[in-house]
Design an enzyme around this catalytic site. Structure first.
Site: not given
Length: 406
Positions: A235, A287, A207, A231
């Site tokens: 992650d 985040r 992504d 993105d």
């Protein structure tokens, strides 16, 4: 038996509930059965390093440590482990002994050969040329990967890293950008150190994450700089555990760090991640991290800016925030550090979110939750976290250590 005596079916059920709330349910290999012990260990290491630095300053008032000098006895236990040796380049693999927190077992390519990347090209991803980074990371044996000189590697597709690899950017300025960037999936023993990772775009299954980490165990990310990916910057999902992210610098991005795949992905209940000594800089939105299910120790980080929230989560994660500095923007309406996502108060009020020794600036505030401090949290707090008052010492070298913009 225990405080939960089992004398009937009802009390047996209560007993099972009691022990399930006392012990961590091991759902993943390499998940630590006592995460508070890892928290304690890290706190002791930080306290020892800071105490050592203060002793030097007291006994040698002329000792001055500027940000541009080779630092030694900074108070940061990771850096103090290897940077005091002026000949560190002769023993690069000693770095593997310096990790802290849940990812401290990540050995990377320790014990393997040194692989020198001499060619920044990514000409044929299907048949990479020897001397390229792509050729190095697909080898099956343990390797300690270093760089012959400064280089800018523009990837044509995601760079898939195999087990037992260290990518060590020390001594060079190494930029990773382009299509897909770095994918670390269903492998173990990985160390990523000293890379600029930025402007990553989608490619194939990617992504456009800077680092896409899935189903990984024993991973350590240290002294990297991240910015402007399509993105996430980092992650970590799909049952990854035994992970540490330290001394890194994050800037100019929306969704910074995701820890946990989805609310219904229950393998992430075994995720254990340490986030320590990082600088979350300008231009960040949310985040830092965003957590699901697992246990997350967020300790001694410097938060310069968030536009929505800094630390968030869903699916009842345990968040242990200690000794961080949270600086809310003066004119922002979003002063709250925390955000519970898609959960009503009667649900999230039972989640264990703790704050200890955090410094709140410009009206920043952390909303804790959970019952009164339980025995595990009392144990984790028996060695106090180093105060946020020393956050400058702990994070002043966050990001790549040499060259490039910060």
């Amino acid at each position: 038996m225990s405080p939960c005596a089992c004398t009937s079916l009802l009390t047996c059920m209560l007993y099972l509930a009691c022990i399930s709330s006392t012990f961590i349910r091991a759902t993943l290999p390499h998940q630590h059965p006592d995460p508070e012990a890892i928290v304690l260990q890290l706190q002791r290491k930080v306290n020892a390093s800071i105490t050592s630095r203060r002793h030097i300053l007291e006994t040698n008032p002329l000792y001055i440590q500027s940000k541009d000098q080779t630092p030694c006895q900074t108070g940061n236990p990771v850096d103090d482990c290897w940077r005091c040796d002026p000949n560190w380049a002769n023993d690069r693999q000693r770095l593997a002994d310096c990790a802290v927190g849940f990812g401290q077992g990540a050995m990377g390519g320790k014990g393997g050969q040194i692989y020198i990347v001499s060619d920044p090209a990514d000409g044929d991803p299907e048949n990479p040329q020897q001397g390229t980074l792509r050729h190095a990371v697909i080898q099956t044996e343990p390797l300690w990967i270093i760089f012959a000189h400064d280089m800018h590697i523009n990837l044509k597709t995601e760079l898939i890293v195999s087990s037992s690899k260290t990518i060590d950017g020390r001594g060079a300025v190494v930029h990773i950008t382009g299509k897909g960037c770095i994918a670390i999936e269903h492998v173990e023993n990985i160390i990523i150190h000293g890379l600029y990772i930025h402007d990553c775009e989608p490619s194939g299954k990617s992504d456009g994450d800077g680092l896409a980490i899935k189903g990984v165990r024993n991973l350590w990310i240290d002294h990297c700089s991240f910015a402007r990916c399509m993105d996430g910057l980092v992650d970590i999902t799909e049952g990854s555990t035994a992970v540490t992210v330290t001394n890194s610098y994050f800037t100019e991005h929306n969704k910074v760090m995701l820890l946990g795949h989805s609310d219904d992905y229950m393998d992430d209940a075994g995720m254990q991640v340490t986030i320590a000594f990082n600088h979350f800089g300008k231009g960040l939105v949310e985040r830092m991290p965003r957590c699901r299910h697992g246990y997350f120790h967020v300790v001694n980080n410097d938060y310069t800016e968030w536009q929505l929230y800094a630390i968030g989560g869903s699916a009842a994660p345990t968040i242990n925030s200690q000794g961080n500095r949270f600086v809310a923007q003066p004119n922002s309406h979003n002063k709250e550090v925390t955000k519970r996502i898609d959960a009503k108060e009667d649900e999230w009020k039972g989640w264990n979110w703790r704050t200890e020794g955090d410094l709140m600036v410009n009206g920043a505030f952390f909303v804790p939750s959970g019952s009164e401090i339980s025995a595990p949290y009392d144990k984790a707090s028996s060695v106090p976290a180093m105060s946020a008052s020393v956050i400058n010492e702990l994070t002043m070298h966050a990001g790549v250590l040499v060259g490039g913009p910060r």
